[in-house]
Design a protein around this motif. Structure first.
Motif, PDB file in Angstrom:
ATOM      1  N   GLU A  32       0.733  -1.232   0.054  1.00  0.00           N
ATOM      2  CA  GLU A  32       0.004   0.000  -0.140  1.00  0.00           C
ATOM      3  C   GLU A  32       0.952   1.325   0.018  1.00  0.00           C
ATOM      4  O   GLU A  32       2.061   1.448   0.270  1.00  0.00           O
ATOM      5  N   HIS A  34       0.425   4.822   2.083  1.00  0.00           N
ATOM      6  CA  HIS A  34      -0.212   5.571   3.190  1.00  0.00           C
ATOM      7  C   HIS A  34       0.320   6.839   3.072  1.00  0.00           C
ATOM      8  O   HIS A  34       1.493   7.214   3.191  1.00  0.00           O
ATOM      9  N   ASP A 192       3.217   4.196  -8.167  1.00  0.00           N
ATOM     10  CA  ASP A 192       2.280   3.152  -8.380  1.00  0.00           C
ATOM     11  C   ASP A 192       2.663   1.904  -8.630  1.00  0.00           C
ATOM     12  O   ASP A 192       2.191   0.671  -7.879  1.00  0.00           O
ATOM     13  N   ARG A 195       4.995   0.453  -5.182  1.00  0.00           N
ATOM     14  CA  ARG A 195       4.555  -0.071  -4.125  1.00  0.00           C
ATOM     15  C   ARG A 195       4.533  -1.628  -3.946  1.00  0.00           C
ATOM     16  O   ARG A 195       4.617  -2.218  -2.955  1.00  0.00           O
ATOM     17  N   ASP A 215      -3.770   4.615  -0.842  1.00  0.00           N
ATOM     18  CA  ASP A 215      -4.889   3.714  -0.410  1.00  0.00           C
ATOM     19  C   ASP A 215      -5.376   4.188   0.647  1.00  0.00           C
ATOM     20  O   ASP A 215      -6.582   3.832   1.124  1.00  0.00           O
ATOM     21  N   ARG A 216      -4.560   4.837   1.826  1.00  0.00           N
ATOM     22  CA  ARG A 216      -5.033   5.572   2.893  1.00  0.00           C
ATOM     23  C   ARG A 216      -4.430   6.800   3.089  1.00  0.00           C
ATOM     24  O   ARG A 216      -3.311   6.964   2.479  1.00  0.00           O
ATOM     25  N   THR A 230      -9.764   6.302   3.727  1.00  0.00           N
ATOM     26  CA  THR A 230      -9.525   6.073   2.150  1.00  0.00           C
ATOM     27  C   THR A 230      -9.603   7.840   1.610  1.00  0.00           C
ATOM     28  O   THR A 230     -10.120   8.521   2.204  1.00  0.00           O
TER      29      THR A 230
END
Length: 249
Positions: A32, A34, A192, A195, A215-216, A230
């Motif tokens: 992810e 974050h 992208d 990750r 993602d978060r 999100t």
């Protein structure tokens, strides 16, 4: 559910009467991105310092791969798998692109103080450096002076240097800083994909990039996380809109 790759637990840091970090708990999971966002003075730099080892928390802990690394130096955290890129470039501008990458590979070894000329002849280190440059698309610039690279290419080289250490997690401090729209778009596409190799804790002011990648998102205001969620949750959070994003978000 698997354990987080990187996490902070109730991290606190004060400078005199200024509470720069207030019981900050956040985590980064495998695969992810974050993002951490917040206005200037929110405490983002202080938090990154505590995660990466340049600052020691007054209380709380930092864990990497389930191990407490709160008391470890920056270099020890890097050797355990924490990769970092900086808001202001830390590259050796007069050295070649390959030399910078080889130096990164050397830093991941148990003997980082070897004589420089010997290092350049080390086949294993050169191979690792060349693989990292190929990974970020800079293989054709290996013999160029780093100072000759564009701003975006220098950001890619910083990632390549981090990749030579085989990181388990990245901490990236405003990688889009100083880039135009095209450069930001290319770097967004690269991150992208990155990750999948290692999750990314991303501190960034470019909200287009944050909304495209994250993602978060955790929102930091006055040293405190006021929301985590999100992209859609953060966009619609009234407290976040008032504190940071504004009504046009």
């Amino acid at each position: 559910m698997t354990d987080p790759v990187l996490e902070t637990r109730d991290v606190c840091k004060s400078f005199g009467a200024l509470r720069a970090s207030r019981n900050i708990s956040l985590d980064l999971n495998a695969g992810e991105i974050h993002a951490i966002i917040g206005p200037n003075g929110a405490g983002k730099t202080t938090l990154i310092g505590q995660i990466c080892g340049t600052l020691k928390p007054d209380s709380g802990s930092v864990r990497l791969l389930g191990q407490d690394v709160t008391g470890l130096a920056t270099r020890d955290r890097a050797q355990r798998g924490l990769g970092r890129t900086f808001q202001i470039s830390s590259l050796a501008m007069e050295d070649t692109v390959l030399q910078n990458a080889v130096l990164g590979a050397l830093g991941a070894t148990a003997n980082p103080w070897r004589f420089w000329k010997d290092v350049l002849k080390d086949t294993d280190l050169r191979t690792k450096a060349e693989e990292a440059l190929h990974r970020v698309g800079l293989q054709d610039h290996a013999l160029s002076r780093t100072a000759e690279l564009s701003h975006g290419q220098r950001r890619q080289l910083e990632v390549a240097v981090a990749l030579t250490k085989e990181p388990k997690a990245f901490v990236m401090d405003e990688p889009m800083a100083g880039m135009g729209s095209e450069g930001s778009k290319r770097l967004t596409e690269f991150l992208d994909e990155l990750r999948e190799q290692a999750p990314i804790l991303l501190v960034e002011h470019d909200m287009d990039a944050v909304f495209a990648l994250a993602d978060r998102i955790s929102v930091l205001v006055y040293g405190e996380v006021i929301a985590t969620g999100t992209v859609d949750e953060i966009r619609s959070d009234a407290a976040v809109r008032e504190a940071y994003l504004g009504e046009d978000a």
